[in-house]
Design a protein around this motif. Structure first.
Motif, PDB file in Angstrom:
ATOM      1  N   ARG A  78     -56.092  49.788 -18.825  1.00  0.00           N
ATOM      2  CA  ARG A  78     -55.919  48.630 -17.956  1.00  0.00           C
ATOM      3  C   ARG A  78     -54.443  48.465 -17.603  1.00  0.00           C
ATOM      4  O   ARG A  78     -53.641  49.372 -17.809  1.00  0.00           O
TER       5      ARG A  78
ATOM      6  N   ALA B 102     -57.948  35.836 -10.106  1.00  0.00           N
ATOM      7  CA  ALA B 102     -58.312  35.450 -11.473  1.00  0.00           C
ATOM      8  C   ALA B 102     -59.235  36.498 -12.098  1.00  0.00           C
ATOM      9  O   ALA B 102     -59.055  36.891 -13.256  1.00  0.00           O
ATOM     10  N   ALA B 103     -60.202  36.967 -11.328  1.00  0.00           N
ATOM     11  CA  ALA B 103     -61.134  37.970 -11.856  1.00  0.00           C
ATOM     12  C   ALA B 103     -60.403  39.269 -12.186  1.00  0.00           C
ATOM     13  O   ALA B 103     -60.649  39.898 -13.221  1.00  0.00           O
ATOM     14  N   LYS B 106     -58.414  38.948 -15.378  1.00  0.00           N
ATOM     15  CA  LYS B 106     -59.269  39.000 -16.568  1.00  0.00           C
ATOM     16  C   LYS B 106     -59.758  40.420 -16.846  1.00  0.00           C
ATOM     17  O   LYS B 106     -59.935  40.809 -18.000  1.00  0.00           O
ATOM     18  N   GLU B 107     -59.938  41.170 -15.781  1.00  0.00           N
ATOM     19  CA  GLU B 107     -60.410  42.550 -15.924  1.00  0.00           C
ATOM     20  C   GLU B 107     -59.290  43.467 -16.424  1.00  0.00           C
ATOM     21  O   GLU B 107     -59.487  44.289 -17.308  1.00  0.00           O
ATOM     22  N   ASP B 134     -58.445  28.309 -14.846  1.00  0.00           N
ATOM     23  CA  ASP B 134     -59.270  29.488 -15.126  1.00  0.00           C
ATOM     24  C   ASP B 134     -58.882  30.158 -16.443  1.00  0.00           C
ATOM     25  O   ASP B 134     -59.297  31.287 -16.718  1.00  0.00           O
ATOM     26  N   GLY B 135     -58.016  29.512 -17.219  1.00  0.00           N
ATOM     27  CA  GLY B 135     -57.621  30.072 -18.508  1.00  0.00           C
ATOM     28  C   GLY B 135     -56.485  31.079 -18.440  1.00  0.00           C
ATOM     29  O   GLY B 135     -56.232  31.802 -19.403  1.00  0.00           O
ATOM     30  N   LEU B 136     -55.783  31.107 -17.302  1.00  0.00           N
ATOM     31  CA  LEU B 136     -54.747  32.125 -17.112  1.00  0.00           C
ATOM     32  C   LEU B 136     -53.342  31.534 -17.141  1.00  0.00           C
ATOM     33  O   LEU B 136     -53.115  30.416 -16.660  1.00  0.00           O
ATOM     34  N   ASP B 276     -53.846  37.122 -18.388  1.00  0.00           N
ATOM     35  CA  ASP B 276     -54.927  36.588 -19.214  1.00  0.00           C
ATOM     36  C   ASP B 276     -54.527  36.643 -20.691  1.00  0.00           C
ATOM     37  O   ASP B 276     -54.542  37.722 -21.306  1.00  0.00           O
ATOM     38  N   GLN B 278     -56.096  35.967 -23.278  1.00  0.00           N
ATOM     39  CA  GLN B 278     -57.143  36.509 -24.156  1.00  0.00           C
ATOM     40  C   GLN B 278     -57.071  38.030 -24.218  1.00  0.00           C
ATOM     41  O   GLN B 278     -57.346  38.627 -25.266  1.00  0.00           O
ATOM     42  N   VAL B 279     -56.713  38.655 -23.120  1.00  0.00           N
ATOM     43  CA  VAL B 279     -56.557  40.114 -23.123  1.00  0.00           C
ATOM     44  C   VAL B 279     -55.313  40.506 -23.912  1.00  0.00           C
ATOM     45  O   VAL B 279     -55.347  41.425 -24.745  1.00  0.00           O
TER      46      VAL B 279
END
Lengths: 346, 346
Positions: A78, B102-103, B106-107, B134-136, B276, B278-279
């Motif tokens: 990624r 945003a997508a 996250k990806e 959006d959590g970013l 992101d 989380q990533v």
């Protein structure tokens, strides 16, 4: 006082690398750490030059850095690449992942490198300069030790939190800035304390959060960020992006981890972003580097200095004439060469 | 002076949207622009509230913005997404691409949005707040008009170059800062000129590059950045990353394009980065948002104010009690509703 003795970059690097190897550091890591230390000395950044040798040896002697750590790259393909320094120095980890980061940025437009669990002592300009040499814009940041209060506060929660940026220039040294988000370095306050001189206003607050020019009160209180609430906001961003976001220590936890003492180098993570201007500009039909030059040459044309200009001038001189080391510096170098970690007790 | 009249967010947004539609703006764009203008008013950011209506109508009347522009997304599936505003306002372009950005973040872990060829008038906190929802984590920046001199210089080359950052917080408003990299806004100097009062030291230099407190001399000279050479370096970074790198106007070219006058909104690009947490944190096993809270609650606990706190408090009040508009503001709103662009001549 004798004149300083010039020594070539390569010769000094070889000697510093050999000292680290003598102290048990694996050769690849010793080479990476020697490279950045001698680059600091070459650029007349004395605070990040061979002066750092002793601090590095101290964390080795204290067993707070793993001299044999082999950086482990984690790459899921990624835009985020991770390298785990494994409790070793940050620089070997950066160098281990740098080419992959650059390639990913060119492929995807931008990419991030997460450096995990590293001991950090070097200036960030190394990282962004290395990426600028690959044609990439780069942003690098990390937390440090919590000695800085947020704007309007009095308790130290933020580190000196450096931030560095690099931008490639055609046929010239890159545009590079690298600075602490604190007004001053903690070492500067310590120098005022030893000299018995007041510190400038705006550097620090005392324990009660009141502005102070007393270095003792400042060291017992908290340092301040540059740029008032704006600098404080940027420093907070550095904590969040290169601490919390990575799941690595922020500056408060880094300080607690070392028992509240800044005697040893901090352990935390770091974040490096790399962006490829050619990808970003492609659809515009413009050359982003040539566009950037319009601004950078106009800044220089009005007599304003670009950041890092003095450093690049010192570098050119050192590469031509050698790196000047004082008799005391040479003596210390020889002592480290002869005694390794035992030199610390001498 | 009569008491202000409260009006609900939705009611005011509908009225502002309708004004833009009356002035020939396509409904989707009118909705996007109305949303950010009324959000500014709701948050008591008067400088970015319905005060902006007149400026927006002026660029429409001058034919300097395309009211029918449909944002075009260009996406090669990489970490960089582009949206061409086609000479329209920036906000419809951002909203058109926001979900895709945003997508992608996250990806891939992080992604960038390039907004091309837009008229810009809104605060950047909209963009980073929308991504934080959006959590970013998000970083947004753009050039403006060249009224600011680099540190050590005297000629205006830099814009007021805003930079905004957002970080998601669990169950609360996000951490958001959004500020100009100039010490002050140009409008503040203009207010001092009209009032005949001196400006504070450090805001500006005269034509010769000398510090001045005379607003006339300041307007003829150049404004200064916050934070001396550090702020100047950050402002230069904003020019490079959101101007040169995108192949879009930097602040000097944006000003030249409008004939050297700041009477109309600037046309340029903008850069938005989305990351992101989380990533980034996944391999650490830590919750990055919970880690961030440790710092943010500690800042608040010592009585220091977080950026945007006043704005969020104003928002809560406005959503509860309505947005207070003065009689003059209501009268202007009604005039725009009745006359559309012709109200500008009245």
């Amino acid at each position: 006082m004798t004149d300083p003795t010039p020594i070539s970059f390569d010769a000094l690097r070889a000697r510093v690398q050999s000292i680290f190897e003598t102290c048990g550091v694996r050769p690849e890591s010793a080479a990476a750490v020697a490279q950045v230390i001698v680059a600091g000395e070459r650029d007349a950044c004395k605070s990040h030059g061979i002066y750092r040798l002793e601090g590095c040896l101290r964390v080795l002697a204290a067993g707070k850095v793993d001299p044999q750590a082999v950086p482990q790259i984690h790459d899921a393909g990624r835009a985020v690449i991770e390298v785990d320094a494994g409790g070793g120095f940050s620089n070997p980890a950066f160098y281990a992942a740098k080419d992959l980061l650059a390639a990913r940025a060119k492929e995807m437009g931008l990419a991030a490198l997460v450096i995990r669990d590293c001991l950090h002592f070097s200036a960030l300009w190394h990282d962004v300069e290395a990426l600028a040499a690959d044609g990439l814009a780069a942003l690098s940041m990390c937390p440090s030790y919590a000695f800085v209060a947020p704007a309007g506060g009095r308790e130290p929660l933020l580190g000196t939190n450096p931030i560095a940026f690099g931008w490639p220039r055609a046929g010239a040294t890159p545009y590079v800035f690298d600075f602490a988000t604190s007004v001053a370095a903690r070492g500067e306050i310590e120098l005022h304390r030893r000299a018995g001189t007041p510190i400038p206003e705006g550097w620090a607050v005392d324990r009660e959060g009141k502005p102070t020019t007393d270095p003792e009160a400042a060291l017992a209180g908290a340092m301040l960020t540059f740029g008032a609430h704006k600098g404080s906001a940027i420093s907070t961003m550095v904590e969040l992006l290169s601490g919390a976001m990575l799941g690595e220590f922020m500056s408060r936890e880094a300080l607690d981890f070392m028992g509240g003492s800044a005697a040893l180098l901090p352990r935390h993570g770091a974040l490096v972003l790399a962006l490829d201007p050619q990808v970003f500009a492609a659809r515009s039909g413009r050359n982003p580097i040539a566009e950037g030059e319009k601004l950078l040459t106009a800044i220089g044309a009005q007599g304003a200095r670009l950041p890092s200009e003095r450093r690049f001038a010192a570098r050119a001189k050192a590469l031509r004439d050698g790196i000047p080391l004082s008799a005391a510096e040479l003596a210390q170098l020889e002592r480290f060469e002869r005694l390794g970690l035992a030199a610390l007790d001498a």
